[in-house]
Scaffold this motif. Structure first.
Motif, mmCIF file in Angstrom:
data_model
loop_
_atom_site.group_PDB
_atom_site.id
_atom_site.type_symbol
_atom_site.label_atom_id
_atom_site.label_comp_id
_atom_site.label_asym_id
_atom_site.label_seq_id
_atom_site.Cartn_x
_atom_site.Cartn_y
_atom_site.Cartn_z
ATOM 1 N N GLU A 56 0.921 -0.910 -0.069
ATOM 2 C CA GLU A 56 0.559 -0.304 0.477
ATOM 3 C C GLU A 56 0.980 1.176 -0.243
ATOM 4 O OE1 GLU A 56 -2.500 -0.278 3.628
ATOM 5 O OE2 GLU A 56 -3.535 -1.767 2.046
ATOM 6 N N ARG A 57 1.814 0.899 0.940
ATOM 7 C CA ARG A 57 2.771 2.320 1.011
ATOM 8 C C ARG A 57 3.819 2.488 -0.423
ATOM 9 N NH1 ARG A 57 5.704 2.141 6.856
ATOM 10 N NH2 ARG A 57 3.523 3.043 7.772
ATOM 11 N N LEU A 58 3.893 1.759 -0.930
ATOM 12 C CA LEU A 58 4.801 1.248 -2.419
ATOM 13 C C LEU A 58 3.191 2.443 -3.369
ATOM 14 C CD1 LEU A 58 7.404 0.868 -3.722
ATOM 15 C CD2 LEU A 58 6.016 -0.813 -4.683
ATOM 16 N N GLU A 59 2.780 1.698 -3.112
ATOM 17 C CA GLU A 59 1.620 1.938 -4.251
ATOM 18 C C GLU A 59 0.914 3.643 -4.224
ATOM 19 O OE1 GLU A 59 -0.480 2.146 -7.667
ATOM 20 O OE2 GLU A 59 0.392 0.316 -7.055
ATOM 21 N N ALA A 60 0.571 4.035 -3.380
ATOM 22 C CA ALA A 60 0.790 4.947 -2.518
ATOM 23 C C ALA A 60 1.693 6.315 -2.872
ATOM 24 C CB ALA A 60 0.239 5.496 -0.894
ATOM 25 N N ALA A 61 2.895 5.719 -2.701
ATOM 26 C CA ALA A 61 4.297 6.264 -3.367
ATOM 27 C C ALA A 61 4.503 6.259 -5.182
ATOM 28 C CB ALA A 61 5.652 6.511 -2.305
ATOM 29 N N ARG A 62 4.212 5.146 -5.012
ATOM 30 C CA ARG A 62 4.117 5.658 -7.113
ATOM 31 C C ARG A 62 3.337 6.847 -6.989
ATOM 32 N NH1 ARG A 62 3.956 -0.788 -7.749
ATOM 33 N NH2 ARG A 62 6.415 -1.191 -7.719
ATOM 34 N N GLU A 63 1.890 6.351 -6.878
ATOM 35 C CA GLU A 63 1.155 7.712 -7.115
ATOM 36 C C GLU A 63 1.515 9.110 -7.136
ATOM 37 O OE1 GLU A 63 -2.539 7.022 -5.036
ATOM 38 O OE2 GLU A 63 -2.605 4.873 -6.416
ATOM 39 N N GLU A 64 2.028 9.057 -5.984
ATOM 40 C CA GLU A 64 2.148 10.225 -5.763
ATOM 41 C C GLU A 64 3.714 11.368 -6.607
ATOM 42 O OE1 GLU A 64 5.203 12.706 -2.129
ATOM 43 O OE2 GLU A 64 3.949 10.906 -1.432
ATOM 44 N N ILE A 65 4.639 9.899 -7.679
ATOM 45 C CA ILE A 65 5.786 9.936 -8.036
ATOM 46 C C ILE A 65 5.190 10.505 -8.912
ATOM 47 C CG2 ILE A 65 7.084 8.941 -8.832
ATOM 48 C CD1 ILE A 65 8.463 7.363 -6.604
ATOM 49 N N GLU A 66 3.706 9.889 -9.801
ATOM 50 C CA GLU A 66 3.410 9.614 -10.530
ATOM 51 C C GLU A 66 2.730 11.327 -11.077
ATOM 52 O OE1 GLU A 66 2.226 9.861 -15.086
ATOM 53 O OE2 GLU A 66 3.495 8.196 -13.635
ATOM 54 N N GLU A 67 2.193 12.197 -9.977
ATOM 55 C CA GLU A 67 1.283 13.012 -9.947
ATOM 56 C C GLU A 67 2.879 14.426 -10.184
ATOM 57 O OE1 GLU A 67 -0.989 12.971 -6.040
ATOM 58 O OE2 GLU A 67 -2.531 11.546 -6.457
ATOM 59 N N ARG A 68 3.721 13.965 -9.165
ATOM 60 C CA ARG A 68 4.666 14.667 -9.271
ATOM 61 C C ARG A 68 5.150 14.446 -10.804
ATOM 62 N NH1 ARG A 68 6.379 19.336 -8.536
ATOM 63 N NH2 ARG A 68 8.465 20.146 -8.622
ATOM 64 N N ARG A 69 5.562 13.553 -11.676
ATOM 65 C CA ARG A 69 6.341 13.680 -12.845
ATOM 66 C C ARG A 69 5.276 14.411 -13.475
ATOM 67 N NH1 ARG A 69 4.948 10.536 -16.634
ATOM 68 N NH2 ARG A 69 6.495 9.631 -17.903
ATOM 69 N N GLU A 70 3.802 14.752 -13.381
ATOM 70 C CA GLU A 70 2.811 15.639 -14.708
ATOM 71 C C GLU A 70 3.105 16.247 -14.068
ATOM 72 O OE1 GLU A 70 1.618 14.169 -17.215
ATOM 73 O OE2 GLU A 70 1.749 12.002 -17.254
ATOM 74 N N GLU A 71 3.026 17.324 -12.737
ATOM 75 C CA GLU A 71 2.852 18.297 -12.662
ATOM 76 C C GLU A 71 4.115 19.035 -13.770
ATOM 77 O OE1 GLU A 71 3.481 18.805 -8.059
ATOM 78 O OE2 GLU A 71 1.041 18.294 -8.509
ATOM 79 N N ILE A 72 5.816 18.527 -12.870
ATOM 80 C CA ILE A 72 6.839 18.768 -14.059
ATOM 81 C C ILE A 72 6.610 18.347 -15.149
ATOM 82 C CG2 ILE A 72 9.234 17.734 -13.946
ATOM 83 C CD1 ILE A 72 8.893 17.002 -11.405
ATOM 84 N N LEU A 73 6.068 17.737 -16.099
ATOM 85 C CA LEU A 73 6.032 17.640 -17.345
ATOM 86 C C LEU A 73 5.111 19.124 -17.785
ATOM 87 C CD1 LEU A 73 5.069 14.340 -18.320
ATOM 88 C CD2 LEU A 73 7.769 15.100 -19.006
ATOM 89 N N GLU A 74 4.024 19.184 -17.150
ATOM 90 C CA GLU A 74 2.710 20.536 -17.657
ATOM 91 C C GLU A 74 3.535 21.394 -17.245
ATOM 92 O OE1 GLU A 74 0.523 21.716 -18.975
ATOM 93 O OE2 GLU A 74 -0.139 19.950 -18.639
ATOM 94 N N SER A 75 4.297 21.728 -16.156
ATOM 95 C CA SER A 75 5.239 22.541 -15.943
ATOM 96 C C SER A 75 6.624 23.036 -17.012
ATOM 97 C CB SER A 75 6.185 22.252 -14.665
ATOM 98 O OG SER A 75 7.155 24.043 -14.572
#
Length: 118
Positions: A56-75
């Motif tokens: 569960e923690r790993l999945e949450a970290a993956r989701e957080e990383i994906e969100e951050r990745r999308e933010e960086i890409l959008e920026s």
């Protein structure tokens, strides 16, 4: 009480004591086996819970990383778009500057040609 009776009672008491001890040992062995089995079950459950929580923690970290990745890409996309707009705005200025410099060079060459003929 006669001596043989006393001896029989002692033997009977010893037999009963041996049976009680054997039963107690058997009961203790059974309880120990049950306790070991329960301990194993608890350990297995704890390992399963730990693995589940880790997943569960790993999945949450993956989701957080994906969100951050999308933010960086959008920026990055926004920065790229801004740079493209600025570059397009500069194209007209650069073309005007190049044409102006070309006209100056042509005018200068024409003047030098006229001066050379005179």
């Amino acid at each position: 009480m006669a001596r043989p009776e006393v001896l029989d009672r002692i033997k009977q008491a010893e037999t009963e004591a041996d049976e009680i001890i054997a039963e107690a040992e058997s009961d203790a062995d059974e309880r120990l086996a049950k306790a070991r089995q329960r301990a194993e079950e608890i350990r297995d459950e704890a390992e399963e819970e730990a693995a589940s929580e880790a997943e569960e923690r790993l999945e949450a970290a993956r989701e957080e990383i994906e969100e951050r990745r999308e933010e960086i890409l959008e920026s990055g996309r926004a920065d790229r778009d801004e740079l493209e707009r600025e570059a397009r705005d500069r194209v007209d200025t650069a073309v005007d500057y190049a044409v102006e410099r070309f006209e100056e060079a042509v005018t200068q060459q024409a003047e030098e040609a006229v001066d050379a003929q005179a």
